[in-house]
Design an enzyme around this catalytic site. Structure first.
Site, PDB file in Angstrom:
ATOM      1  N   PHE A  10       0.831  -1.191   0.215  1.00 53.23           N
ATOM      2  CA  PHE A  10      -0.046   0.047  -0.114  1.00 53.23           C
ATOM      3  C   PHE A  10       0.866   1.226   0.054  1.00 53.23           C
ATOM      4  O   PHE A  10       1.850   1.324   0.814  1.00 53.23           O
ATOM      5  CB  PHE A  10      -1.049  -0.052   1.205  1.00 53.23           C
ATOM      6  CG  PHE A  10      -2.138  -0.851   1.174  1.00 53.23           C
ATOM      7  CD1 PHE A  10      -3.145  -0.328   0.699  1.00 53.23           C
ATOM      8  CD2 PHE A  10      -1.960  -1.968   1.736  1.00 53.23           C
ATOM      9  CE1 PHE A  10      -4.402  -1.121   0.646  1.00 53.23           C
ATOM     10  CE2 PHE A  10      -3.078  -2.994   1.723  1.00 53.23           C
ATOM     11  CZ  PHE A  10      -4.365  -2.531   1.028  1.00 53.23           C
ATOM     12  N   ASP A  11       0.492   1.985  -0.930  1.00 55.72           N
ATOM     13  CA  ASP A  11       1.015   3.304  -0.784  1.00 55.72           C
ATOM     14  C   ASP A  11       0.481   4.230   0.381  1.00 55.72           C
ATOM     15  O   ASP A  11      -0.822   3.663   0.928  1.00 55.72           O
ATOM     16  CB  ASP A  11       0.706   4.104  -2.113  1.00 55.72           C
ATOM     17  CG  ASP A  11       0.949   5.886  -1.868  1.00 55.72           C
ATOM     18  OD1 ASP A  11       2.003   6.287  -1.627  1.00 55.72           O
ATOM     19  OD2 ASP A  11       0.165   6.622  -2.218  1.00 55.72           O
ATOM     20  N   LEU A  12       1.089   5.159   0.870  1.00 59.29           N
ATOM     21  CA  LEU A  12       0.456   5.766   2.339  1.00 59.29           C
ATOM     22  C   LEU A  12      -0.157   7.020   1.884  1.00 59.29           C
ATOM     23  O   LEU A  12      -1.539   7.206   2.214  1.00 59.29           O
ATOM     24  CB  LEU A  12       1.695   6.288   3.291  1.00 59.29           C
ATOM     25  CG  LEU A  12       1.129   6.764   4.608  1.00 59.29           C
ATOM     26  CD1 LEU A  12      -0.016   6.335   5.387  1.00 59.29           C
ATOM     27  CD2 LEU A  12       2.361   7.129   5.534  1.00 59.29           C
ATOM     28  N   ASP A  13       0.630   8.101   1.309  1.00 61.49           N
ATOM     29  CA  ASP A  13      -0.057   9.387   1.197  1.00 61.49           C
ATOM     30  C   ASP A  13      -1.301   9.542   0.181  1.00 61.49           C
ATOM     31  O   ASP A  13      -0.767   9.119  -1.150  1.00 61.49           O
ATOM     32  CB  ASP A  13       0.850  10.567   0.844  1.00 61.49           C
ATOM     33  CG  ASP A  13       1.974  10.877   1.960  1.00 61.49           C
ATOM     34  OD1 ASP A  13       1.299  10.635   3.170  1.00 61.49           O
ATOM     35  OD2 ASP A  13       2.925  11.302   1.749  1.00 61.49           O
TER      36      ASP A  13
END
Length: 216
Positions: A10-13
């Site tokens: 997963f990407d965060l931002d």
């Protein structure tokens, strides 16, 4: 129910949380320190996703590595103290992660953000327990290179999935042979994500549980 992917990154931002206030204010803190004009909200939004080095280079027009590094250092001065906490978890994310975890799906965070900042954010939201590790970026490190390292170490494979909201996430996945899923609640447009023909394109965080369904 069996997940068709052996690992989900997963990407965060813009994917798990909305960081615009903290990132935007910290960018302006750095810009104003060096006598640049501050960005408005729309200009700040463009900076969510790509590595900071590229964003500051685009904003200032500078190619001076020392100057761009100084801008990043000034940004991190504010971001590390208060900016990281000026952040909101997207609705439905906690529940979706819990559902995936309950099925034993191995997950991790792969972000252009420095790993220690990302870990603080995950702890703040109480979702760190869902992830095996956090892979963070740094100056001159592209997200596709981060995934390339993970592949070289055998942590992710072609049967893994990258979930993100920007083209950099789609590029990183496809360049390394991974599947990709785009999310539309972040900072990338439908057109930006659809251009890469991701395997999934989600409109709401609750739809992430569809990752548990076998591929048709």
């Amino acid at each position: 129910m069996t997940c068709p992917y052996d690992f989900i990154l997963f990407d965060l931002d813009g994917t798990l949380s909305d960081p615009i206030d903290g990132i935007g204010r910290s960018i302006n803190y750095a810009l104003e320190h060096f006598a640049y004009a501050p960005l408005d909200h729309a200009q700040q939004a463009i900076c969510i996703g790509p590595p900071l080095y590229h964003s500051f280079a685009r904003i200032t027009g500078s190619t001076d590595e020392a100057h761009l590094t100084a801008l990043i250092d000034k940004y991190r001065e504010r971001y590390g103290s208060v900016g990281y906490a000026e952040n909101q978890l997207y609705p439905g994310i906690a529940e979706a992660l819990q559902a995936l975890s309950a099925q034993g799906v191995p997950m991790a965070v792969c972000t252009s953000k420095r790993a220690d900042f990302a870990e603080r954010i995950l702890d703040m939201f109480g979702i760190a327990e869902h992830f095996r590790f956090v892979d963070g970026g740094d100056i001159h490190l592209e997200k596709w290179q981060q995934i390339e390292r993970l592949r070289a170490r055998g942590i992710v494979t072609e049967a893994s999935l990258m979930v993100g909201d920007r083209d950099v996430d789609m590029i990183a996945a496809q360049r390394n042979g991974l599947s990709a899923a785009g999310v539309l609640w972040g900072y990338g447009s439908r057109a930006e994500l659809s251009a890469f023909a991701p395997e999934h394109l989600f409109s709401a965080a609750s739809e992430l549980v569809q990752l548990l369904a076998p591929l048709s």
